[in-house]
Every structure is written in structure tokens, then in C-alpha cells.
Design an enzyme around this catalytic site. Structure first.
Site, PDB file in Angstrom:
ATOM      1  NE  ARG A   1      -2.706 -23.236 -23.689  1.00 22.53           N
ATOM      2  CZ  ARG A   1      -3.477 -22.879 -22.657  1.00 22.53           C
ATOM      3  NH1 ARG A   1      -4.781 -22.657 -22.846  1.00 22.53           N
ATOM      4  NH2 ARG A   1      -2.960 -22.748 -21.461  1.00 22.53           N
TER       5      ARG A   1
ATOM      6  CG  ASN B   1      -4.852 -22.635 -18.183  1.00 23.04           C
ATOM      7  OD1 ASN B   1      -4.698 -22.104 -19.287  1.00 23.04           O
ATOM      8  ND2 ASN B   1      -5.855 -22.312 -17.381  1.00 23.04           N
ATOM      9  CD  GLU B   2      -6.117 -18.577 -17.253  1.00 23.81           C
ATOM     10  OE1 GLU B   2      -6.819 -18.646 -16.223  1.00 23.81           O
ATOM     11  OE2 GLU B   2      -6.581 -18.262 -18.372  1.00 23.81           O
TER      12      GLU B   2
ATOM     13  CG  HIS C   1      -4.325 -17.010 -21.152  1.00 30.32           C
ATOM     14  ND1 HIS C   1      -4.713 -18.032 -20.312  1.00 30.32           N
ATOM     15  CD2 HIS C   1      -3.372 -17.539 -21.974  1.00 30.32           C
ATOM     16  CE1 HIS C   1      -4.019 -19.121 -20.610  1.00 30.32           C
ATOM     17  NE2 HIS C   1      -3.203 -18.846 -21.613  1.00 30.32           N
TER      18      HIS C   1
ATOM     19  CE1 TYR D   1     -10.776 -15.349 -22.796  1.00 32.43           C
ATOM     20  CE2 TYR D   1      -8.969 -15.724 -21.267  1.00 32.43           C
ATOM     21  CZ  TYR D   1      -9.817 -16.183 -22.249  1.00 32.43           C
ATOM     22  OH  TYR D   1      -9.724 -17.478 -22.694  1.00 32.43           O
TER      23      TYR D   1
ATOM     24  CD  GLU E   1      -7.092 -19.885 -21.987  1.00 31.54           C
ATOM     25  OE1 GLU E   1      -7.970 -19.102 -21.527  1.00 31.54           O
ATOM     26  OE2 GLU E   1      -6.715 -20.912 -21.400  1.00 31.54           O
TER      27      GLU E   1
ATOM     28  CD1 TRP F   1     -12.365 -20.519 -23.642  1.00 34.29           C
ATOM     29  CD2 TRP F   1     -10.445 -21.649 -23.432  1.00 34.29           C
ATOM     30  NE1 TRP F   1     -12.597 -21.556 -22.776  1.00 34.29           N
ATOM     31  CE2 TRP F   1     -11.436 -22.272 -22.631  1.00 34.29           C
ATOM     32  CE3 TRP F   1      -9.162 -22.195 -23.452  1.00 34.29           C
ATOM     33  CZ2 TRP F   1     -11.174 -23.400 -21.863  1.00 34.29           C
ATOM     34  CZ3 TRP F   1      -8.905 -23.317 -22.689  1.00 34.29           C
ATOM     35  CH2 TRP F   1      -9.904 -23.906 -21.903  1.00 34.29           C
TER      36      TRP F   1
END
Length: 534
Positions: free
Chosen positions: A77, A154-155, A221, A223, A250, A279
Site C-alpha cells: 500500500r 486515507n482515514e 485500521h 490500533y 493498517e 504499518w
């Protein structure tokens, strides 16, 4: 923010909101069917790869893609910029990135990063602006539908105003289709990609239906919001049950907003045939340098996170399969096993290896050198030919190493016979290290390290190494880039403090975890040379 919605509330939401519409006709390139992604040959494709920050490190991309392929990634990516927040990547640059991906037999996921945290992050731009960018570089994208996935932005929303994500995403998809894009489109979740408000989850079916080609993939993503197995499996499982395509676009092993459960991400995505993209390869800053997989873009210096994602359970090496569109997808025959490595040129911090090359019907693409210790393996380096120079080894240490061969279809050979050698003593150095524990609390501590160049010549680029005696681990580091494998720690320079003039010094700090005892390390080496402790 995750605590605003408890796991109980998650479980009370029914699957009805995710019901997927019927599948449309496949596209000419990648296409979605039944919640799965298929390439242009009709073979199912599961992403196994990482993110690379191309727009900030354009000079690193050629080597990075070569290294990622050698480490068995099948996807990369790539971070691009529309020019609103960073230097714009024009159509010629986009075409070059795609060409390099194809040369390395990697599928390219291209994303515009300027949308990150829109509505909350100063300077962030809308998805509509990202679509303007894609239309401006369409000439580079046309004809690449079999090799490129278009990740709109992105995001694309932070936490403020994230409910607008649904309408904005539908509009962006519609504009791209009207402009003639037939690529598989990937859409990131709001809430900085983590979708803690479940906006993407609860509206995924309607967004998918808004794509006239029914060729959209959703990306979350993971996290700190996803720090338990239940949260990970529930979120991803709802998409699987509804027949909607989902990837983890991610994730990391740690983050400032919490500690994600990366082991469940690895195991659950593998069990459910879902893609993941970690990531990130290298070059992180702003306090998240621990997310680097390689120290200073050096594939021979994988960090603990790099070792985990490539060589750990359900990691890339064990699970990645090259896209069949490159011609190797039907091959299931592994290369022949490499010959026993022959060791030469052993020093205090390095050694050279050579072995009889493997053979394979579709061609050997790389060799992976591993260290064997206590029955476990850890990667030392990946190379394209049947020889390797091992660097950054620990002095006076026994190494047992072996080699695997990898072919173009993603098959791995049997392990070669192993060989054992012992490095020599560390060379005499001209450095002194001051290591201080500046604060300590239950289970944690803060350290400060000063490295002095006591020699007569400047040091240009440095790596300080030590070994903890009591199982301590580094959790965060500033003014240096950390890497830890077991008890061995490496702190490498960052761009702004790479040079230590003669008689000069650099300092860095870190936080760590400890249990029972927190002894000061007894020995340090700088670039392989022993330092005195002061």
C-alpha cells in the site's frame, strides 16, 4: 474513545445492517464476488503486505519494493499526496510506482494521504478533493486494473463529523465510476480509520450497493481501539457473515492510543482468508518510530515488529501467495532445497555465507537466511542470489544459520542444512556510554543514554547495542530508532543526529518495561566497536 461504546453494545447490534446486495458482473481486472477479492485470472487473492510511505521517501521506493518482495509480500500500500498537504505525486510518478510494483510482482494499493483526519486535522482535505486528484492522474491508472487497487483516501474523517462519511464515500465512488475508473475501489473507515462509531460497519451494505460495479472493498485500521480478541473477531466477522469484502488496511503491534491485539489480527485474518497490510516499512516519526519494520529502510535490520509481521505465526512469509495475474498462481511446486551454507570472513560483527543455488520451474526470486535458536527461527536477511553478507551481529556469539529459497509463485523450499559459527571479539572502539535510569515505577521505567565519540574522527551514522540482563523491554524511544530481539537492543540514529563529531556526543531517551530486577546493562557497542561505560 473506544470506551464510549462497550463491547456489550457491539454485540447487541444485529447483522441485518450488513446484508450485502447481489453480486454484479466481474470487472476486467480485480473484482469482488461473494465478499471475496479475485484477480483478473479469476483466482482468489488475499493481501499480505505492508504500507510504504512513498510520498515522503520517494528515493527509497525502488529498494523498498525489492526488499518487500524478497520478504514475500504480495501487496504494497503506497502513500501518495494530492499536493494539498505534501509534495504532489504527479501522473508520471504514479506510473513509475505502478511499473515498479509490477516489476516486483506486487499488487499496488494506491492511497491519497491528504484526507487523513478530515474534519478534525488541520489541513486535511475531503474525499471530493481526493477524487479530483485521481481524475488528474487517470492517465497513469488506465489499463492497470489488473495490478492496481484505488484506495480513495486515507482515514478520510477524524472523530468530528464522522457521520458524513457514508454520503461522502458514496459520492466519491459515483464520481470515480462516472469518470471511467473500473478499478477495485478501497474505502477507509472514519474515526482515523478505526471506526469506533461503527459508521462504516453499519453502512457498508448501502455503500457497496452505491457502486454501480459492486467492486468496492472496505478497509479498517486496527490500533488501540482493537485491543481484545472479541473486538477484532466481532468487527471482522460481521463483514464475513454479510458477504462484504473487508481488509485490515493498517495495524501495528503497539500504538499511543492502546495496545492492539496483533496476534488475533494475524490468526483471524488467516482463518477467514482476509487481507492485511501492516504499518509500515520504515520512516515513521512523531513518536511512533516503534512502528518501523526495518531500521533506516535496511531489510537486514528488521525490528521486533518487522520480525513479527514477516516471520511470526500467520505472518507474511508463512501465508503470502503471489497474485496469479503474474503467472505463478498455478505453480505449487517449491524450489529445491539450497545447499549447506559455507561460512567465511567471520569478524566480530559479521560473516559471509555462500550456498549451492536452488532450482525451480518458474524461477527462484530470493533466498531467506534465518538464525536458529532454541528451535525457533528469526530472519537475518533476504537476498536475490546464493550468497549473503551478514552484518550487525553480536560479538563473541554463536550463530546457527540456514537458508530457504522462495519462488515467483510464493512457494518456499525446505530448509537447508544448518551451519554454526562464532563471531570474534568486538573491535576496540573510541566511544563512551552513560546509561541512567531517570525514573522507575511498578512495571515501568525511563532511561537516558549519552553516547560520546572519544576518537579523533567523526562518526557518520551510528547504531548503539546492548543486552538487557533481566528481561526488560523498550516500549518507546525518542531521538533514536529502537529495535529489540529478545534481550538484545539496538538504538540507531535518526536523520537529524546521524553525525557525532570527534569529541562530541548525542543523547536519546526511552521508556521500558521491567519485572523484579532492572539492572543497568554491562556492555555497549557502537557500530560493532566496544565502548567504555561511564
Amino acid at each position: 474513545m473506544k470506551r464510549l461504546l462497550t463491547l456489550l453494545s457491539v454485540l447487541l447490534v444485529g447483522l441485518s445492517v450488513l446484508t450485502a446486495p447481489s453480486v454484479a458482473q466481474p470487472a476486467a481486472g480485480f473484482h469482488v464476488s461473494g465478499g471475496r477479492l479475485y484477480d483478473a485470472t479469476g483466482a482468489e487473492f488475499v493481501m499480505r503486505g505492508v504500507n510504504h510511505a512513498h510520498t515522503w521517501y520517494t528515493s527509497r521506493t525502488t529498494q523498498a519494493l525489492t526488499d518487500l518482495k524478497a520478504l514475500r509480500s504480495n501487496t504494497v500500500r503506497v502513500v501518495l499526496s494530492s499536493g494539498d498537504r505534501w509534495t504532489r505525486n504527479d501522473a508520471a510518478d504514479v506510473a513509475n510506482v505502478i511499473s515498479q510494483c509490477k516489476r516486483n510482482r506486487l499488487i499496488c494499493v494506491l492511497e491519497v494521504h491528504d484526507t487523513t483526519g478530515y474534519g478534525e486535522q488541520s489541513g486535511a482535505v475531503s474525499l471530493a478533493r481526493a477524487v479530483d486528484y485521481w481524475i488528474s492522474v487517470q492517465s497513469a491508472m488506465t489499463g492497470q486494473e489488473a495490478y492496481v487497487i484505488l484506495n480513495i483516501g486515507n482515514e478520510p474523517w477524524g472523530n468530528t463529523g464522522a457521520s458524513a462519511w457514508t454520503a461522502d464515500t458514496k459520492s466519491a465512488i459515483s464520481r470515480l465510476r462516472a469518470a471511467g475508473f473500473s478499478h477495485t475501489i478501497m474505502v477507509d473507515a472514519p474515526n482515523w480509520g478505526q471506526d469506533w462509531s461503527f459508521t462504516m460497519r453499519d453502512n457498508a451494505a448501502s455503500v457497496f450497493a452505491a457502486d454501480p460495479q459492486r467492486n468496492t472493498v472496505f478497509s479498517v485500521h486496527m490500533y488501540g481501539v482493537f485491543d481484545t480478541a472479541a473486538e477484532i473477531t466481532d468487527y471482522l466477522g460481521r463483514f464475513v457473515a454479510a458477504g462484504l469484502p473487508i481488509v485490515v488496511g493498517e495495524f501495528g503491534h503497539n500504538h499511543s492510543d492502546g495496545d492492539p491485539d496483533e496476534n488475533t489480527i494475524f490468526s483471524y485474518t488467516q482463518a477467514q482468508r482476509l487481507g492485511y497490510l501492516g504499518w509500515s516499512w520504515s520512516g515513521n516519526g512523531g513518536g511512533v518510530e516503534y512502528l518501523d519494520m526495518a531500521t533506516e529502510f535496511d531489510a537486514s535490520r528488521l525490528t521486533s515488529w518487522g520480525q513479527r509481521i514477516f516471520d511470526g505465526a500467520n505472518g507474511i512469509v508463512a501465508t503470502s501467495r503471489e497474485a496469479a495475474v503474474f503467472g505463478g498462481g498455478s505453480d505449487t511446486t517449491a524450489p529445491t532445497t539450497p545447499g549447506t551454507p559455507v561460512v567465511s570472513g567471520v569478524t566480530g560483527t559479521g560473516a559471509s555465507l555462500a550456498w549451492t543455488a536452488s532450482t525451480d520451474a518458474v524461477g527462484v526470486t530470493s533466498y531467506q537466511v534465518v538464525r536458529i535458536s532454541g528451535g525457533a527461527e528469526s530472519a537475518l536477511t533476504s537476498v536475490a542470489s546464493a550468497s549473503a553478507a551478514l552484518t550487525n551481529l553480536s560479538p563473541s556469539t554463536s550463530y546457527t544459520v540456514a537458508v530457504y529459497a522462495l519462488d515467483a509463485a510464493g512457494n518456499r523450499s525446505g530448509r537447508s542444512p544448518s551451519v554454526t559459527f562464532t563471531t570474534g571479539s568486538a573491535p576496540a572502539g573510541a566511544c563512551a556510554v552513560t546509561y541512567r535510569v531517570t525514573g522507575q515505577w511498578q512495571g515501568g521505567f525511563q532511561g537516558d543514554v549519552k553516547v560520546q565519540n572519544t576518537g579523533t574522527a567523526a562518526v557518520n551514522g551510528w547504531a548503539l547495542r546492548w543486552t538487557f540482563a533481566n528481561g526488560q523491554t523498550v516500549t518507546q524511544m525518542w531521538n533514536a530508532t529502537p529495535s529489540q530481539s529478545g534481550a538484545a537492543v539496538t538504538a540507531s540514529n535518526v536523520a537529524y543526529n546521524a553525525a557525532i563529531p570527534a569529541g562530541g556526543s548525542v543523547s536519546f531517551g526511552f521508556t521500558g518495561a521491567w519485572n523484579s530486577t532492572n539492572a543497568v546493562p554491562g556492555a555497549f557497542t557502537l557500530n560493532g566497536a566496544a565502548c567504555s561505560s561511564v
